[in-house]
Design a protein around this motif. Structure first.
Motif, short mmCIF file in Angstrom:
data_model
loop_
_atom_site.label_atom_id
_atom_site.label_comp_id
_atom_site.label_asym_id
_atom_site.label_seq_id
_atom_site.Cartn_x
_atom_site.Cartn_y
_atom_site.Cartn_z
N MET A 257 3.53 65.00 4.33
CA MET A 257 4.50 65.25 5.39
C MET A 257 5.59 64.19 5.43
O MET A 257 6.73 64.46 5.78
N ALA A 258 5.22 62.96 5.05
CA ALA A 258 6.21 61.88 5.07
C ALA A 258 7.34 62.14 4.09
O ALA A 258 8.52 61.91 4.39
N MET B 293 1.84 82.04 18.19
CA MET B 293 2.80 81.13 18.78
C MET B 293 3.62 80.37 17.74
O MET B 293 4.59 79.70 18.08
N LEU B 294 3.25 80.46 16.48
CA LEU B 294 3.98 79.72 15.44
C LEU B 294 5.45 80.11 15.41
O LEU B 294 6.34 79.26 15.38
N LEU C 192 7.50 69.67 12.80
CA LEU C 192 6.36 68.79 13.08
C LEU C 192 5.37 69.44 14.04
O LEU C 192 4.15 69.36 13.87
N VAL C 193 5.90 70.11 15.07
CA VAL C 193 5.03 70.77 16.04
C VAL C 193 4.25 71.90 15.38
O VAL C 193 3.07 72.12 15.67
N ARG D 69 -2.81 74.13 8.40
CA ARG D 69 -2.79 74.80 7.10
C ARG D 69 -1.38 74.87 6.51
O ARG D 69 -1.22 75.01 5.30
N ILE D 70 -0.37 74.79 7.37
CA ILE D 70 1.01 74.84 6.90
C ILE D 70 1.38 73.49 6.31
O ILE D 70 1.31 72.46 6.99
N ASP D 71 1.79 73.50 5.08
CA ASP D 71 2.11 72.26 4.37
C ASP D 71 3.54 72.35 3.83
O ASP D 71 3.82 73.11 2.91
#
Length: 363
Positions: free
Chosen positions: A1-2, A282-283, A349-350, A357-359
């Motif tokens: 994520m960084a 809600m995604l 980020l939220v 699972r979302i990458d």
């Protein structure tokens, strides 16, 4: 994520640069400008502008720094001494070539140095700081209420799809989607603040004139009293789209295989709805939060601020565009764009927090 965050932050720079460059080019071909306006004032065409450049204000206007402009060939300049026209151009910084002005502007923007307003004798950054709390207040309250209303309503419509509740609530949603917020604002003023029917709320302003003299409790009450109608008009005009998005998102998930499996195992409907469906459905709703917030904050509230005389960023940007106050125009554009891009990153980020699972790293 960084790594993903670093890439997104790096992309902010060319995005901001491209948007500013595009608008700078458009402004070069736009008719009118502060120099033309000033010439019109000197010729007596505009009384308000003549007053602005006469008397003591002319000295402060001469100290204002360079910004953007249209071409320096002014039709309204006929009959004036060319030396006067050159002084006016120099006063606004238009005596320099466009590319020199653009490069200087970009360098200053790196340090959030937006210069001075052409017509308000004040630094642009100070104007933005003064107006920002009003717009933030409207945006936060409206976004909060819209989500608190739309999400439960959308879930209820999805669960009761095709029933009477879904039908009559859809009528309200269609009405809210069809009528713009500013028409609701006018209607609310006529009914609740115009004095013709009811006189329950103030017509203008975000606080009363004697607000500073009130107690803390009365300050809160006065503030809520003033923002009730503006926020109500924005909520009525903004909840429809999110309600239908929530409903369709839940309907898409209700018939998925994992839901059928959960029902086959004997789980209760509430457990299935809020324990399994809710997070997945809600995604898409959360993904649209940044755009919704920015739209409410800087676009939807524009006419509302004008109608209710709320001194926020929307009104500031509107007046600067009308008056060709280029430092304010481009500063507000820069702030809006930067804030919108950062909100999009926050939305990503939220999403990863809700569904690990979302990458985004693989994208």
């Amino acid at each position: 994520m960084a790594t993903y965050l670093v890439k997104r932050l790096i992309l902010l720079v060319p995005t901001l640069f491209g948007i500013i460059l595009l608008n700078f080019i458009i402004v070069q071909f736009a008719p009118g400008g502060p120099v033309e306006n000033t010439i019109a004032k000197l010729q007596g065409i505009s009384v308000q502008s003549t007053e602005r450049v006469s008397g003591g204000n002319i000295d402060s206007m001469q100290n204002q720094i360079q910004s953007l402009s249209s071409e320096t060939i002014y039709v309204g300049a006929h009959g004036l001494d060319p030396e006067i026209i050159k002084e006016i151009e120099k006063m606004y910084g238009f005596d320099k070539p466009p590319h020199v002005r653009f490069i200087g502007m970009v360098k200053n923007y790196l340090f959030f140095d937006f210069g001075n307003s052409f017509f308000q004798d004040k630094k642009v950054i100070d104007l933005i700081k003064d107006k920002l709390p009003v717009s933030i207040s409207l945006g936060l309250w409206t976004t909060l209420l819209v989500y608190l209303i739309s999400i439960p309503l959308g879930i209820s419509k999805a669960v009761r799809d095709g029933e009477k509740f879904d039908v009559w609530s859809s009528a309200l949603v269609i009405l809210g989607n069809a009528i713009p917020s500013f028409l609701f604002a006018i209607l609310l003023i006529i009914i609740f603040a115009g004095g013709r029917y009811l006189d329950l709320f103030p017509l203008r302003g975000i606080v009363s004139d004697d607000w500073s003299e009130l107690s803390s409790f009365k300050k809160i009450g006065d503030y809520l009293w003033h923002i009730t109608l503006p926020i109500l008009s924005l909520v009525i005009g903004g909840f429809a789209g999110l309600t239908m998005l929530t409903k369709n998102s839940f309907l898409d998930q209700i018939n998925q295989h994992y839901v059928i499996t959960a029902r086959a195992k004997g789980l209760k409907e509430k457990k299935i709805l809020y324990g399994h469906i809710f997070r997945n459905a809600m995604l898409i709703v959360i993904a649209g939060f940044p755009n919704a917030f920015i739209g409410i904050l800087f676009t939807g509230a524009l006419l509302t601020e004008v109608i209710f005389s709320l001194d926020g960023l929307g009104l500031l940007g509107f007046e600067s565009a009308i008056n060709r106050d280029y430092p304010v125009m481009f500063a507000t554009l820069y702030i809006f764009t930067l804030f919108g891009l950062l909100m999009n990153i926050l939305g990503d980020l939220v999403i990863t927090l809700i569904d690990p699972r979302i990458d985004f790293e693989t994208r």
